[in-house]
Design a protein around this motif. Structure first.
Motif, PDB file in Angstrom:
ATOM      1  N   ILE A 116       0.838  -1.202   0.000  1.00  0.00           N
ATOM      2  CA  ILE A 116       0.000   0.000   0.000  1.00  0.00           C
ATOM      3  C   ILE A 116       0.870   1.248   0.000  1.00  0.00           C
ATOM      4  O   ILE A 116       0.583   2.234  -0.688  1.00  0.00           O
ATOM      5  CB  ILE A 116      -0.957  -0.009   1.204  1.00  0.00           C
ATOM      6  N   SER A 117       1.971   1.224   0.767  1.00  0.00           N
ATOM      7  CA  SER A 117       2.859   2.387   0.807  1.00  0.00           C
ATOM      8  C   SER A 117       3.506   2.615  -0.553  1.00  0.00           C
ATOM      9  O   SER A 117       3.693   3.765  -0.975  1.00  0.00           O
ATOM     10  CB  SER A 117       3.930   2.212   1.889  1.00  0.00           C
ATOM     11  N   LEU A 118       3.844   1.538  -1.272  1.00  0.00           N
ATOM     12  CA  LEU A 118       4.391   1.693  -2.611  1.00  0.00           C
ATOM     13  C   LEU A 118       3.338   2.231  -3.582  1.00  0.00           C
ATOM     14  O   LEU A 118       3.661   2.990  -4.503  1.00  0.00           O
ATOM     15  CB  LEU A 118       4.940   0.361  -3.127  1.00  0.00           C
ATOM     16  N   ALA A 119       2.068   1.849  -3.367  1.00  0.00           N
ATOM     17  CA  ALA A 119       0.993   2.414  -4.188  1.00  0.00           C
ATOM     18  C   ALA A 119       0.860   3.913  -3.919  1.00  0.00           C
ATOM     19  O   ALA A 119       0.634   4.707  -4.844  1.00  0.00           O
ATOM     20  CB  ALA A 119      -0.322   1.699  -3.892  1.00  0.00           C
ATOM     21  N   ILE A 120       1.000   4.310  -2.653  1.00  0.00           N
ATOM     22  CA  ILE A 120       0.996   5.731  -2.319  1.00  0.00           C
ATOM     23  C   ILE A 120       2.168   6.428  -3.017  1.00  0.00           C
ATOM     24  O   ILE A 120       2.023   7.513  -3.607  1.00  0.00           O
ATOM     25  CB  ILE A 120       1.081   5.938  -0.792  1.00  0.00           C
ATOM     26  N   GLY A 121       3.350   5.789  -2.975  1.00  0.00           N
ATOM     27  CA  GLY A 121       4.519   6.355  -3.629  1.00  0.00           C
ATOM     28  C   GLY A 121       4.341   6.483  -5.132  1.00  0.00           C
ATOM     29  O   GLY A 121       4.722   7.497  -5.734  1.00  0.00           O
ATOM     30  N   ALA A 122       3.746   5.455  -5.762  1.00  0.00           N
ATOM     31  CA  ALA A 122       3.519   5.489  -7.204  1.00  0.00           C
ATOM     32  C   ALA A 122       2.535   6.600  -7.561  1.00  0.00           C
ATOM     33  O   ALA A 122       2.702   7.310  -8.568  1.00  0.00           O
ATOM     34  CB  ALA A 122       2.986   4.137  -7.681  1.00  0.00           C
ATOM     35  N   TYR A 123       1.513   6.766  -6.740  1.00  0.00           N
ATOM     36  CA  TYR A 123       0.533   7.835  -6.966  1.00  0.00           C
ATOM     37  C   TYR A 123       1.209   9.203  -6.889  1.00  0.00           C
ATOM     38  O   TYR A 123       1.019  10.074  -7.751  1.00  0.00           O
ATOM     39  CB  TYR A 123      -0.579   7.735  -5.918  1.00  0.00           C
ATOM     40  N   LEU A 124       2.033   9.416  -5.854  1.00  0.00           N
ATOM     41  CA  LEU A 124       2.716  10.702  -5.698  1.00  0.00           C
ATOM     42  C   LEU A 124       3.724  10.929  -6.820  1.00  0.00           C
ATOM     43  O   LEU A 124       3.965  12.071  -7.234  1.00  0.00           O
ATOM     44  CB  LEU A 124       3.404  10.760  -4.331  1.00  0.00           C
ATOM     45  N   ASN A 125       4.303   9.849  -7.326  1.00  0.00           N
ATOM     46  CA  ASN A 125       5.251   9.965  -8.435  1.00  0.00           C
ATOM     47  C   ASN A 125       4.566  10.483  -9.701  1.00  0.00           C
ATOM     48  O   ASN A 125       5.173  11.217 -10.494  1.00  0.00           O
ATOM     49  CB  ASN A 125       5.899   8.601  -8.691  1.00  0.00           C
ATOM     50  N   VAL A 126       3.299  10.108  -9.886  1.00  0.00           N
ATOM     51  CA  VAL A 126       2.545  10.624 -11.031  1.00  0.00           C
ATOM     52  C   VAL A 126       2.364  12.132 -10.899  1.00  0.00           C
ATOM     53  O   VAL A 126       2.492  12.892 -11.863  1.00  0.00           O
ATOM     54  CB  VAL A 126       1.182   9.910 -11.150  1.00  0.00           C
ATOM     55  N   GLN A 127       2.060  12.568  -9.676  1.00  0.00           N
ATOM     56  CA  GLN A 127       1.852  13.996  -9.440  1.00  0.00           C
ATOM     57  C   GLN A 127       3.171  14.766  -9.441  1.00  0.00           C
ATOM     58  O   GLN A 127       3.228  15.918  -9.884  1.00  0.00           O
ATOM     59  CB  GLN A 127       1.132  14.188  -8.093  1.00  0.00           C
ATOM     60  N   PHE A 128       4.227  14.113  -8.910  1.00  0.00           N
ATOM     61  CA  PHE A 128       5.544  14.747  -8.787  1.00  0.00           C
ATOM     62  C   PHE A 128       6.591  13.787  -9.358  1.00  0.00           C
ATOM     63  O   PHE A 128       7.193  12.989  -8.617  1.00  0.00           O
ATOM     64  CB  PHE A 128       5.851  15.073  -7.331  1.00  0.00           C
ATOM     65  N   PRO A 129       6.829  13.814 -10.663  1.00  0.00           N
ATOM     66  CA  PRO A 129       7.677  12.816 -11.321  1.00  0.00           C
ATOM     67  C   PRO A 129       9.101  12.712 -10.775  1.00  0.00           C
ATOM     68  O   PRO A 129       9.729  11.652 -10.912  1.00  0.00           O
ATOM     69  CB  PRO A 129       7.685  13.291 -12.781  1.00  0.00           C
ATOM     70  N   ALA A 130       9.599  13.768 -10.164  1.00  0.00           N
ATOM     71  CA  ALA A 130      10.964  13.716  -9.639  1.00  0.00           C
ATOM     72  C   ALA A 130      11.060  12.933  -8.331  1.00  0.00           C
ATOM     73  O   ALA A 130      12.164  12.615  -7.868  1.00  0.00           O
ATOM     74  CB  ALA A 130      11.495  15.136  -9.419  1.00  0.00           C
ATOM     75  N   LEU A 131       9.925  12.599  -7.740  1.00  0.00           N
ATOM     76  CA  LEU A 131       9.902  11.914  -6.448  1.00  0.00           C
ATOM     77  C   LEU A 131      10.002  10.411  -6.651  1.00  0.00           C
ATOM     78  O   LEU A 131       9.166   9.794  -7.318  1.00  0.00           O
ATOM     79  CB  LEU A 131       8.619  12.267  -5.683  1.00  0.00           C
ATOM     80  N   ASP A 132      11.028   9.785  -6.060  1.00  0.00           N
ATOM     81  CA  ASP A 132      11.198   8.331  -6.115  1.00  0.00           C
ATOM     82  C   ASP A 132      10.070   7.665  -5.329  1.00  0.00           C
ATOM     83  O   ASP A 132       9.864   7.971  -4.154  1.00  0.00           O
ATOM     84  CB  ASP A 132      12.551   7.957  -5.504  1.00  0.00           C
ATOM     85  N   PRO A 133       9.321   6.737  -5.943  1.00  0.00           N
ATOM     86  CA  PRO A 133       8.206   6.087  -5.228  1.00  0.00           C
ATOM     87  C   PRO A 133       8.637   5.416  -3.924  1.00  0.00           C
ATOM     88  O   PRO A 133       7.878   5.417  -2.942  1.00  0.00           O
ATOM     89  CB  PRO A 133       7.689   5.063  -6.238  1.00  0.00           C
ATOM     90  N   LYS A 134       9.838   4.839  -3.905  1.00  0.00           N
ATOM     91  CA  LYS A 134      10.292   4.170  -2.681  1.00  0.00           C
ATOM     92  C   LYS A 134      10.581   5.181  -1.568  1.00  0.00           C
ATOM     93  O   LYS A 134      10.309   4.906  -0.394  1.00  0.00           O
ATOM     94  CB  LYS A 134      11.520   3.315  -2.970  1.00  0.00           C
ATOM     95  N   ILE A 135      11.122   6.332  -1.931  1.00  0.00           N
ATOM     96  CA  ILE A 135      11.347   7.378  -0.925  1.00  0.00           C
ATOM     97  C   ILE A 135      10.011   7.892  -0.402  1.00  0.00           C
ATOM     98  O   ILE A 135       9.841   8.141   0.800  1.00  0.00           O
ATOM     99  CB  ILE A 135      12.184   8.527  -1.517  1.00  0.00           C
ATOM    100  N   ALA A 136       9.031   8.025  -1.300  1.00  0.00           N
ATOM    101  CA  ALA A 136       7.699   8.454  -0.882  1.00  0.00           C
ATOM    102  C   ALA A 136       7.057   7.419   0.036  1.00  0.00           C
ATOM    103  O   ALA A 136       6.393   7.765   1.024  1.00  0.00           O
ATOM    104  CB  ALA A 136       6.816   8.691  -2.103  1.00  0.00           C
ATOM    105  N   ALA A 137       7.258   6.130  -0.290  1.00  0.00           N
ATOM    106  CA  ALA A 137       6.727   5.058   0.562  1.00  0.00           C
ATOM    107  C   ALA A 137       7.370   5.096   1.943  1.00  0.00           C
ATOM    108  O   ALA A 137       6.691   4.919   2.969  1.00  0.00           O
ATOM    109  CB  ALA A 137       6.958   3.706  -0.098  1.00  0.00           C
ATOM    110  N   LEU A 138       8.680   5.319   1.976  1.00  0.00           N
ATOM    111  CA  LEU A 138       9.370   5.472   3.258  1.00  0.00           C
ATOM    112  C   LEU A 138       8.803   6.652   4.031  1.00  0.00           C
ATOM    113  O   LEU A 138       8.549   6.549   5.246  1.00  0.00           O
ATOM    114  CB  LEU A 138      10.869   5.679   3.012  1.00  0.00           C
ATOM    115  N   GLY A 139       8.591   7.764   3.341  1.00  0.00           N
ATOM    116  CA  GLY A 139       8.010   8.934   3.998  1.00  0.00           C
ATOM    117  C   GLY A 139       6.637   8.635   4.577  1.00  0.00           C
ATOM    118  O   GLY A 139       6.300   9.106   5.676  1.00  0.00           O
TER     119      GLY A 139
END
Length: 477
Positions: A116-139
Motif C-alpha cells: 500500500i505504501s508503494l501504491a501511495i509512492g507510485a501515486y505521488l510519483n505521477v503527481q511529482f515525477p521527480a519523487l522516487d516512489p520508494k522514498i515516498a513510501a518510506l516517507g
C-alpha cells in the motif's frame, strides 16, 4: 511442548493503553482498513470471470465476510483483547492455538502495508515525477508511524477524516458516471467473455476469489482496538455491523457503475479502473477526473494508516503475553501507545520496500508476493477464529457473551466453509507462496518452542488463559 502454568509474574490489567475510541471512530477504522480495496485490485477479477461471473464470486465472498463478522463480533466482545484473533485462539486452544492465529494475523497485517505504501509512492510519483516512489513510501511509513505514536485518539480522528473523504470520492465517482450507465455494457460478455452462462464459467468464478477478497480484507482489524474502546461490548458490534454493510454497499456500487460505464474489458487488467471508467463518460480532461485522481490518495492513506494501528496492537499483545520479545510491549508513559511495536512492524515494511526488486519469487517482486502471503494469513486466521468460536461455545457455555452470533451455528459454519473454499483457491493459484507461508509457520514454531520460559514468566492474562490454567493459578475461570 506446552508451557506449564504457575510461573507467571504479575497480572495484565488491560489498561496499559488509553480507553478513548468512540463507536464512530471504530466504524472509521473498520471501513478505513479496507477501503483502498474499493479503488484498485478487484477489477482483475473481471479478467478471470467476467462481470457477471465476478459478481457471483463477490456475492459469495461478501456472504462469507458478513457471516464471519457477525460471528467474530461475539469473540471480540466476549474477549475484548488487543490481540484479537490471537487471544481468542489462545483462550480456546491453548498456547499452540494462540501461536497459529497470532502468526497468521501478524503475516496479514505486517505484510500488507508495504504494498500500500508503494501504491501511495507510485501515486505521488505521477503527481511529482521527480519523487522516487520508494522514498515516498518510506516517507508514508515515517509520517503515519509518528502519527500513531503520538496518540490513538489523534490517529483515530485522522482515520475518520480520511475514511469519510474516501467514501465521498467513491460516491462522487458513482454520481459522475451514472449518466453513462448501461446495464447492457455490464452484462456483455459477462460470463468469462461469453454472453451465456455455461459450466465452463465456474473456473473463472473460482479463480477470481482472491480479487473479491480484496474488497473486504482486514476489516477484522477493529478487534485489535478493543482495549482502547470506551465501551467495547456496545460499540464494537455497532462498528462491525455498520462497517461491513458500508463496505458491501460500496463494493456493489463501485463494481456495477464501473462495469456499466463502457467497455469493461479495458478495465479488467489495470490498477486504476475508476479513473479509466470515468473517462468513458466525461473524457480525459474533465475536472471531475482530476478530482478523482487527487482524492483517490485518501483511500490508500486510510487503509495504510488503519493497518498500522492493527499490526502494532497485535505485536504489543503478543509481546505482553511472552510470544514476542518483551520490549515490544513497551507503552509510552505519556502517549499510551505501543511505541516499539509500531516501529518494529514499520521496520519490516521498510525492509520489504527497499528489497522489492532484489527478491523475486515466481517472476513477481517481493511486495506482490507478500500481499498474497498476507491473504493467506487472513484466511488461516478466519478459519482458526471460527474454530475458536465453536470450541468456546461447547467448552464454556456460561462465558459472558454481551453479543451472540446470530443464527448460530449457521453463520459461523458458512464463514468457516467459505474460508476453506478461499484457502483452496489461494493454494491452487499460489502454491509456491503457500509453501513459503508454511515454512514461515514452521520456523516460527521452532522459535515458539524455544521461548516457553518467557511465556511462563509473562504476567497472567485472565482473558487468554484457559479455564484449567486459571484454576491452576488459583484464579476463578
Amino acid at each position: 511442548m506446552e508451557e506449564q502454568p504457575g510461573h507467571h509474574v504479575g497480572v495484565v490489567t488491560h489498561h496499559e493503553l488509553k480507553q478513548t475510541l468512540s463507536t464512530l471512530q471504530l466504524w472509521a477504522i473498520a471501513v478505513g482498513l479496507v477501503i483502498s480495496g474499493e479503488y484498485f485490485g478487484w477489477s482483475y477479477g473481471w479478467a478471470s470471470a467476467g462481470t457477471l461471473g465476478f459478481a457471483v464470486t463477490t456475492v459469495f465472498v461478501a456472504l462469507m465476510y458478513a457471516t464471519f463478522i457477525f460471528s467474530f463480533t461475539e469473540l471480540t466482545t466476549s474477549i475484548p483483547h488487543a490481540g484479537g484473533p490471537f487471544a481468542y485462539a489462545r483462550h480456546a486452544f491453548g498456547p499452540t492455538g494462540g501461536y497459529i492465529a497470532g502468526v497468521a494475523t501478524l503475516i496479514e497485517f505486517v505484510f500488507a502495508p508495504p504494498a500500500i505504501s508503494l501504491a501511495i509512492g507510485a501515486y505521488l510519483n505521477v503527481q511529482f515525477p521527480a519523487l522516487d516512489p520508494k522514498i515516498a513510501a518510506l516517507g508514508a511509513y515515517l509520517v503515519f508511524m509518528g502519527l500513531n505514536i503520538v496518540g490513538v485518539e489523534i490517529a483515530a480522528t485522522f482515520e475518520l477524516v480520511v475514511t469519510l473523504l474516501a467514501i465521498f470520492e467513491l460516491l462522487v465517482f458513482m454520481g459522475v458516471v451514472s449518466p453513462g450507465f448501461s446495464i447492457a455494457n455490464f452484462v456483455k460478455g459477462g460470463w468469462s467473455g461469453s454472453d451465456e452462462f455455461s459450466f465452463g464459467a465456474f473456473a473463472g468464478i473460482f479463480a477470481a476469489i482472491p480479487f473479491a477478497i480484496w474488497f473486504f480484507l482486514a476489516i477484522e482489524g477493529v478487534a485489535m482496538a478493543a482495549e482502547e474502546a470506551k465501551d467495547p461490548k456496545r460499540s464494537i458490534p455497532i462498528a462491525y455491523t455498520t462497517g461491513i454493510l458500508t463496505l458491501v454497499a460500496l463494493a456493489i456500487g463501485v463494481m456495477l457503475f464501473a462495469g456499466a460505464a463502457g467497455d469493461w474489458t479495458r478495465l479488467a487488467n489495470i490498477n486504476d479502473p475508476l479513473p479509466e471508467a470515468m473517462k468513458y463518460v466525461v473524457g480525459d480532461s474533465s475536472g471531475w477526473l482530476h478530482m478523482l485522481v487527487a482524492l483517490g490518495l485518501f483511500g490508500l492513506v486510510a487503509s495504510f494508516h488503519g493497518i498500522i494501528i492493527g499490526y502494532s496492537r497485535q505485536i504489543f499483545a503478543q509481546a505482553r503475553a511472552g510470544y514476542l520479545p518483551r520490549a515490544l510491549a513497551y507503552v509510552h508513559p505519556r502517549f499510551k501507545t505501543p511505541v516499539f511495536a509500531i516501529l518494529a512492524g514499520g521496520a519490516v515494511g521498510i525492509f520489504a520496500i527497499f528489497s522489492d526488486n532484489l527478491l523475486v519469487i515466481g517472476g513477481q517482486p517481493l511486495t506482490a508476493n507478500i500481499v498474497t502471503m498476507s491473504v493467506f494469513g487472513a484466511i488461516v486466521m478466519y478459519i482458526v477464529s471460527m474454530a475458536s468460536l465453536f470450541r468456546l461455545r461447547r467448552a464454556e457455555p456460561n462465558m459472558a457473551r454481551p453479543y451472540r452470533a446470530p443464527f448460530y451455528p449457521v453463520f459461523p459454519a458458512f464463514a468457516l466453509f467459505g474460508a476453506l473454499v478461499c484457502l483452496v483457491a489461494m493454494i491452487y493459484y499460489n502454491f509456491l507462496i503457500f509453501v513459503i507461508f508454511c515454512a514461515i509457520l514452521g520456523v516460527g514454531y521452532l522459535y515458539f518452542l524455544s521461548t516457553a520460559r518467557r511465556r511462563e514468566e509473562a504476567p497472567i492474562d485472565t482473558l487468554i488463559e484457559t479455564p484449567d490454567e486459571l484454576s491452576a493459578e488459583g484464579l476463578k475461570p
